[in-house]
Design an enzyme around this catalytic site. Sequence first.
Site, short mmCIF file in Angstrom:
data_model
loop_
_atom_site.label_atom_id
_atom_site.label_comp_id
_atom_site.label_asym_id
_atom_site.label_seq_id
_atom_site.Cartn_x
_atom_site.Cartn_y
_atom_site.Cartn_z
N LYS A 131 -137.71 14.69 -98.15
CA LYS A 131 -136.39 14.47 -98.75
C LYS A 131 -136.32 13.07 -99.40
O LYS A 131 -135.72 12.91 -100.48
CB LYS A 131 -135.30 14.62 -97.69
CG LYS A 131 -133.90 14.25 -98.14
CD LYS A 131 -133.31 15.21 -99.15
CE LYS A 131 -131.95 14.68 -99.63
NZ LYS A 131 -131.25 15.57 -100.53
N LYS A 184 -127.86 4.65 -99.87
CA LYS A 184 -128.42 4.81 -98.52
C LYS A 184 -129.83 5.41 -98.59
O LYS A 184 -130.77 4.92 -97.97
CB LYS A 184 -127.49 5.71 -97.71
CG LYS A 184 -128.01 6.13 -96.37
CD LYS A 184 -127.91 7.57 -95.97
CE LYS A 184 -127.56 8.67 -96.84
NZ LYS A 184 -127.93 10.02 -96.44
P1 NAD Z 1 -119.55 13.78 -96.48
O1 NAD Z 1 -119.20 12.36 -96.25
O2 NAD Z 1 -118.76 14.60 -97.44
O3 NAD Z 1 -119.54 14.59 -95.08
C1 NAD Z 1 -119.88 14.03 -93.86
C2 NAD Z 1 -118.84 14.48 -92.84
O4 NAD Z 1 -119.20 14.00 -91.55
C3 NAD Z 1 -117.44 13.95 -93.15
O5 NAD Z 1 -116.54 15.05 -93.18
C4 NAD Z 1 -117.15 13.01 -91.98
O6 NAD Z 1 -115.77 13.01 -91.60
C5 NAD Z 1 -118.02 13.60 -90.90
N1 NAD Z 1 -118.39 12.65 -89.85
C6 NAD Z 1 -118.88 11.38 -90.00
N2 NAD Z 1 -119.12 10.86 -88.79
C7 NAD Z 1 -118.78 11.79 -87.87
C8 NAD Z 1 -118.81 11.84 -86.47
N3 NAD Z 1 -119.21 10.78 -85.75
N4 NAD Z 1 -118.39 12.97 -85.84
C9 NAD Z 1 -117.96 14.04 -86.58
N5 NAD Z 1 -117.91 14.05 -87.92
C10 NAD Z 1 -118.31 12.94 -88.55
O7 NAD Z 1 -121.09 13.79 -96.87
P2 NAD Z 1 -121.94 14.97 -97.54
O8 NAD Z 1 -121.93 14.78 -99.02
O9 NAD Z 1 -121.54 16.28 -96.95
O10 NAD Z 1 -123.40 14.56 -97.05
C11 NAD Z 1 -123.84 14.79 -95.71
C12 NAD Z 1 -125.34 14.53 -95.65
O11 NAD Z 1 -126.00 15.42 -96.57
C13 NAD Z 1 -125.75 13.11 -96.06
O12 NAD Z 1 -126.83 12.68 -95.27
C14 NAD Z 1 -126.17 13.29 -97.51
O13 NAD Z 1 -127.11 12.30 -97.90
C15 NAD Z 1 -126.78 14.68 -97.48
N6 NAD Z 1 -126.76 15.42 -98.74
C16 NAD Z 1 -125.66 15.44 -99.52
C17 NAD Z 1 -125.68 16.15 -100.74
C18 NAD Z 1 -124.49 16.19 -101.68
O14 NAD Z 1 -124.65 16.61 -102.84
N7 NAD Z 1 -123.29 15.77 -101.25
C19 NAD Z 1 -126.82 16.85 -101.12
C20 NAD Z 1 -127.93 16.86 -100.27
C21 NAD Z 1 -127.87 16.14 -99.08
#
Ligand code: NAD
Length: 291
Positions: A171, A239
Site C-alpha cells: 500500500k 500521513k
Molecule cells: P475517515 O476519517 O473518513 O474515517 C475514519 C473514521 O474512523 C472516522 O469516522 C472517525 O470518526 C473514526 N475513528 C477515528 N478514531 C476512532 C476510534 N478511536 N474509535 C472509533 N472510531 C474512530 O477516513 P477514511 O477516508 O475512511 O480512511 C480510513 C483509512 O483508509 C485511512 O487509513 C486511509 O488512509 C485509508 N484509505 C482511504 C481512502 C479514501 O479514498 N478515503 C482510500 C484508501 C484507503
Amino acid sequence: MTTVGFIGLGVMGSPMSIHLVRAGFDVVGFNRTAAKTAALVEAGGRAAASVGEAVASAEVVALMLPDTPDVVGVLSGPQGVFTHARAGALIIDFSTIRPDVTAELAGNAADHGLRYLDAPVSGGEAGAKAGTLSVMVGGDAADVAEAQAIFDAVGTTIVHVGPHGAGQTVKAANQLIVAGTIELMAEALVFLEAHGVDTDAALDVLGGGLAGSRVLEQKRTNMLTRTFDPGFRIDLHHKDLGIVLDAARQAEVVTPVTALVAQLMAAARAAGDGSLDHSALLRTVERLSGR
Ligand code: NAD
C-alpha cells in the site's frame, strides 16, 4: 451467520460495512462520532456504543481507522479489541498504517490468542461505494482463505502479497505512485493552461496514450473543475508519504522523487488544504507558478 465487529465508519468504512451487510454478514459497527453509524443501521446493521460491545460476539473484527496511533489505540488497553475480542477471532485491518507497527500488532494479537491480517485497500471512496476495491493482504494463508468472503464483499482484486505487514508495504508503494502521478498531472495542467491549450481535449488524447492512467481518469474532472471535495484527503496522503519515507529509510533505499512530492503535500497542508481531496495538490502547483 458470521458476525463482524466493524470499527471506523468514515468515508471508506461506512460503505464497506454496508457491503458486508448486503453480503449476508451480521455487522456491528462502532465509530467515535456515533452519528456515523446511522447509514449502517439503515442498511440492516447494528450500532454498538463501545469497541468492546462491537467485538464481544464477533468472529471477525474489521478496522478502518485513519492512522497508526488510532489502530494501536483501538486494539490495545483495557477498552481495546485485544481485551474484548472472542478467543480465536480474526482481526482484519483495512486502514493504511505503518508496516513495522503492523508486524508488531500481529504478534500482540497472537499473544492474545487472536489472528491478524493487514488488508489496506486502494480504489478510493468510489471503489468503496461500488465494492470494487483492490485489497493487498498480509498474513497467514489460512486466515486469508477464511476471510475471502469478507474481501469479496468489498473488493474485486484481492491479492495475498506476503506475511504480516507486507500488505501495508505494498500500500505504501501504491501511495507513492498515486501522489507522484497526481503531482505530474497538476504540473501538466498548469503547463497546458499557461499555453492556452484546451485542457479537456488535451487530457482526452493524453489519456489514450502512454501518459494515461487510472489516476488521470479518476481525478481529471476534480482538477479541471477545481472541485476538491474528498475523496481522499491531503491530510491522509501526507500521513501515507510519511509512512513511505520511514519505511524507505528502514530499508536503506533512496526515494528522491517521493521525498519531493512529500514536501509538496506538506506545503498543501500548511497552506490550509489538508481537508481537500489529494487532487488539490494542483493548488500548490498553481501557487508555485503564481497562478
Ligand atoms: P475517515 O476519517 O473518513 O474515517 C475514519 C473514521 O474512523 C472516522 O469516522 C472517525 O470518526 C473514526 N475513528 C477515528 N478514531 C476512532 C476510534 N478511536 N474509535 C472509533 N472510531 C474512530 O477516513 P477514511 O477516508 O475512511 O480512511 C480510513 C483509512 O483508509 C485511512 O487509513 C486511509 O488512509 C485509508 N484509505 C482511504 C481512502 C479514501 O479514498 N478515503 C482510500 C484508501 C484507503
